[in-house]
Design an enzyme around this catalytic site. Structure first.
Site, PDB file in Angstrom:
ATOM      1  N   THR A 180       0.808  -1.220   0.000  1.00  0.00           N
ATOM      2  CA  THR A 180       0.000   0.000   0.000  1.00  0.00           C
ATOM      3  C   THR A 180       0.843   1.273   0.000  1.00  0.00           C
ATOM      4  O   THR A 180       2.031   1.253   0.300  1.00  0.00           O
ATOM      5  CB  THR A 180      -0.922   0.031   1.239  1.00  0.00           C
ATOM      6  OG1 THR A 180      -0.122   0.159   2.416  1.00  0.00           O
ATOM      7  CG2 THR A 180      -1.785  -1.203   1.321  1.00  0.00           C
ATOM      8  N   ASP A 181       0.161   2.361  -0.298  1.00  0.00           N
ATOM      9  CA  ASP A 181       0.771   3.679  -0.163  1.00  0.00           C
ATOM     10  C   ASP A 181       0.554   4.156   1.282  1.00  0.00           C
ATOM     11  O   ASP A 181       0.025   3.418   2.119  1.00  0.00           O
ATOM     12  CB  ASP A 181       0.190   4.659  -1.193  1.00  0.00           C
ATOM     13  CG  ASP A 181      -1.304   4.895  -1.040  1.00  0.00           C
ATOM     14  OD1 ASP A 181      -1.889   4.557   0.012  1.00  0.00           O
ATOM     15  OD2 ASP A 181      -1.904   5.422  -1.998  1.00  0.00           O
ATOM     16  N   ALA A 182       0.926   5.377   1.576  1.00  0.00           N
ATOM     17  CA  ALA A 182       0.821   5.897   2.943  1.00  0.00           C
ATOM     18  C   ALA A 182      -0.621   5.950   3.451  1.00  0.00           C
ATOM     19  O   ALA A 182      -0.855   5.942   4.658  1.00  0.00           O
ATOM     20  CB  ALA A 182       1.455   7.284   3.014  1.00  0.00           C
ATOM     21  N   GLY A 183      -1.590   5.964   2.539  1.00  0.00           N
ATOM     22  CA  GLY A 183      -2.996   6.011   2.934  1.00  0.00           C
ATOM     23  C   GLY A 183      -3.624   4.647   3.130  1.00  0.00           C
ATOM     24  O   GLY A 183      -4.821   4.548   3.406  1.00  0.00           O
ATOM     25  N   VAL A 215      -3.946   2.348   0.780  1.00  0.00           N
ATOM     26  CA  VAL A 215      -4.576   1.910  -0.471  1.00  0.00           C
ATOM     27  C   VAL A 215      -3.518   1.181  -1.303  1.00  0.00           C
ATOM     28  O   VAL A 215      -2.365   1.622  -1.370  1.00  0.00           O
ATOM     29  CB  VAL A 215      -5.137   3.128  -1.247  1.00  0.00           C
ATOM     30  CG1 VAL A 215      -5.653   2.715  -2.611  1.00  0.00           C
ATOM     31  CG2 VAL A 215      -6.236   3.804  -0.431  1.00  0.00           C
TER      32      VAL A 215
END
Length: 150
Positions: free
Chosen positions: A18-21, A23
């Site tokens: 995932t990315d930092a969010g 997602v």
């Protein structure tokens, strides 16, 4: 024409996907689909090492059309499908999807090329593998998708 999935591979979304969010990063979907195609081939009795060592063959992605419909998120349980949609002497096309339960997240059409393992030049898919792959095709496969019958 929709192709029913012939194979489904489970995956869990981890932090590294995932990315930092939280997602799933778009490129990670490609890795999920690669694993599903690899495991589909292994289920047919043709793992990557066997293909390379015994047949001098590798499969590589030649082209891909992908549609990101909805995001997958951290800890999601996913199902990645792979179905042979087209199979020719030196290439094949897989229809793939990624779902979270009944929810469709990603669809893709992946063109795979058969290459010599040492030279990476195009080569035919050896029998009996070609016959086994073609046995998984949908019932009607036009030789040339640009030709239509009046």
């Amino acid at each position: 024409m929709a192709v029913e999935p012939l194979f489904s591979w489970p995956a869990r979304v981890y932090w590294e996907d995932t990315d930092a969010g939280g997602v799933v990063y778009h490129a990670q979907y490609l890795a999920f689909m690669e694993r599903a195609r690899t495991e589909w081939m292994r289920a047919q009795g043709y793992g990557q090492e066997l293909l390379r060592n015994e047949y001098g063959l590798v499969f590589v992605v030649r082209a891909m059309e992908i549609d990101f419909l909805k995001p997958a998120r951290l800890d999601d349980a996913l199902s990645i499908t792979a179905a042979v949609q087209e199979c020719r002497k030196a290439s094949m096309v897989f229809a793939q999807s990624i779902r979270r339960g009944d929810e469709l997240l990603v669809t893709a059409q992946v063109r795979i090329a058969a290459l010599h393992a040492d030279s990476f030049r195009p080569r035919g898919i050896p029998q009996p593998l070609l016959g086994q792959l073609q046995a998984h095709l949908p019932e009607q496969q036009p030789d040339d998708p640009l030709q239509t019958n009046p």
